[in-house]
Design a protein around this motif. Structure first.
Motif, mmCIF file in Angstrom:
data_model
loop_
_atom_site.group_PDB
_atom_site.id
_atom_site.type_symbol
_atom_site.label_atom_id
_atom_site.label_comp_id
_atom_site.label_asym_id
_atom_site.label_seq_id
_atom_site.Cartn_x
_atom_site.Cartn_y
_atom_site.Cartn_z
ATOM 1 N N ARG A 297 0.857 -1.182 0.000
ATOM 2 C CA ARG A 297 0.000 0.000 0.000
ATOM 3 C C ARG A 297 0.894 1.233 0.000
ATOM 4 N N PRO A 298 0.466 2.309 -0.662
ATOM 5 C CA PRO A 298 1.303 3.513 -0.739
ATOM 6 C C PRO A 298 1.749 4.046 0.623
ATOM 7 N N GLN A 299 0.922 3.924 1.635
ATOM 8 C CA GLN A 299 1.257 4.461 2.945
ATOM 9 C C GLN A 299 2.099 3.498 3.786
ATOM 10 N N ALA A 300 2.332 2.274 3.299
ATOM 11 C CA ALA A 300 3.111 1.289 4.061
ATOM 12 C C ALA A 300 4.577 1.703 4.141
ATOM 13 N N ARG A 301 5.145 1.589 5.334
ATOM 14 C CA ARG A 301 6.576 1.855 5.498
ATOM 15 C C ARG A 301 7.349 0.741 4.790
ATOM 16 N N LEU A 302 8.524 1.056 4.270
ATOM 17 C CA LEU A 302 9.310 0.075 3.527
ATOM 18 C C LEU A 302 9.540 -1.192 4.348
ATOM 19 N N GLU A 303 9.920 -1.036 5.602
ATOM 20 C CA GLU A 303 10.179 -2.185 6.462
ATOM 21 C C GLU A 303 8.923 -3.032 6.662
ATOM 22 N N ASP A 304 7.780 -2.372 6.809
ATOM 23 C CA ASP A 304 6.522 -3.090 7.020
ATOM 24 C C ASP A 304 6.111 -3.890 5.791
ATOM 25 N N ALA A 305 6.527 -3.435 4.622
ATOM 26 C CA ALA A 305 6.208 -4.141 3.377
ATOM 27 C C ALA A 305 7.206 -5.266 3.103
ATOM 28 N N GLY B 89 21.087 3.776 -6.423
ATOM 29 C CA GLY B 89 21.739 3.184 -5.266
ATOM 30 C C GLY B 89 20.792 2.917 -4.115
ATOM 31 N N GLU B 90 21.216 2.020 -3.239
ATOM 32 C CA GLU B 90 20.425 1.684 -2.063
ATOM 33 C C GLU B 90 20.228 2.909 -1.182
ATOM 34 N N ASP B 91 21.221 3.786 -1.132
ATOM 35 C CA ASP B 91 21.105 4.988 -0.313
ATOM 36 C C ASP B 91 19.994 5.901 -0.814
ATOM 37 N N VAL B 92 19.848 5.984 -2.138
ATOM 38 C CA VAL B 92 18.775 6.790 -2.731
ATOM 39 C C VAL B 92 17.431 6.128 -2.472
ATOM 40 N N LEU B 93 17.355 4.823 -2.700
ATOM 41 C CA LEU B 93 16.098 4.110 -2.492
ATOM 42 C C LEU B 93 15.655 4.172 -1.033
ATOM 43 N N SER B 94 16.604 4.074 -0.116
ATOM 44 C CA SER B 94 16.240 4.073 1.303
ATOM 45 C C SER B 94 15.830 5.456 1.809
ATOM 46 N N SER B 95 16.051 6.481 0.985
ATOM 47 C CA SER B 95 15.601 7.817 1.398
ATOM 48 C C SER B 95 14.075 7.920 1.371
ATOM 49 N N ALA B 96 13.433 7.017 0.651
ATOM 50 C CA ALA B 96 11.966 6.953 0.662
ATOM 51 C C ALA B 96 11.549 6.193 1.912
ATOM 52 N N THR B 97 10.584 6.705 2.634
ATOM 53 C CA THR B 97 10.168 6.040 3.868
ATOM 54 C C THR B 97 8.923 5.179 3.681
ATOM 55 N N THR B 98 8.152 5.450 2.623
ATOM 56 C CA THR B 98 6.947 4.668 2.354
ATOM 57 C C THR B 98 6.993 4.139 0.924
ATOM 58 N N LEU B 99 6.134 3.177 0.628
ATOM 59 C CA LEU B 99 6.072 2.652 -0.733
ATOM 60 C C LEU B 99 5.610 3.718 -1.716
ATOM 61 N N GLY B 100 4.724 4.597 -1.274
ATOM 62 C CA GLY B 100 4.275 5.684 -2.140
ATOM 63 C C GLY B 100 5.431 6.599 -2.510
ATOM 64 N N ALA B 101 6.263 6.926 -1.526
ATOM 65 C CA ALA B 101 7.433 7.766 -1.782
ATOM 66 C C ALA B 101 8.439 7.042 -2.666
ATOM 67 N N LEU B 102 8.604 5.733 -2.455
ATOM 68 C CA LEU B 102 9.496 4.931 -3.290
ATOM 69 C C LEU B 102 9.003 4.913 -4.726
ATOM 70 N N ASP B 103 7.706 4.730 -4.893
ATOM 71 C CA ASP B 103 7.113 4.722 -6.226
ATOM 72 C C ASP B 103 7.356 6.051 -6.935
ATOM 73 N N GLN B 104 7.143 7.157 -6.239
ATOM 74 C CA GLN B 104 7.350 8.480 -6.818
ATOM 75 C C GLN B 104 8.823 8.682 -7.181
ATOM 76 N N LEU B 105 9.726 8.254 -6.323
ATOM 77 C CA LEU B 105 11.156 8.376 -6.563
ATOM 78 C C LEU B 105 11.567 7.588 -7.807
ATOM 79 N N VAL B 106 11.094 6.372 -7.908
ATOM 80 C CA VAL B 106 11.421 5.540 -9.071
ATOM 81 C C VAL B 106 10.846 6.142 -10.338
#
Length: 76
Positions: A21-29, A52-69
């Motif tokens: 889910r977009p609001q899910a934290r990366l660790e929770d997913a 890089g992993e450092d860039v990807l880990s800057s997103a805290t939620t799946l929604g933020a990760l999706d936007q970053l990608v």
């Protein structure tokens, strides 16, 4: 969510699609630091974009990760 990202998360990293889910934290997913490294490698392999992993880990939620990608893929 970006279809390529979703496919990698579910098919390659075998994450539960019900947890994505977009609001899910990366660790929770289920995305720990090792999974983020693998995600970066798979995205590079399939899109040619180095993320890089450092860039990807800057997103805290799946929604933020999706936007970053999405932003990184758009700027290829």
């Amino acid at each position: 969510m970006n279809q390529a990202l979703m496919e990698i998360l579910v098919t390659d990293l075998t994450l539960d699609p019900h947890q994505l889910r977009p609001q899910a934290r990366l660790e929770d997913a289920g995305l720990d630091s090792l999974a983020l490294v693998e995600l970066g490698l798979l995205l590079h392999e399939r899109s040619g974009v180095q993320i890089g992993e450092d860039v990807l880990s800057s997103a805290t939620t799946l929604g933020a990760l999706d936007q970053l990608v999405e932003e990184l893929l758009a700027g290829r």
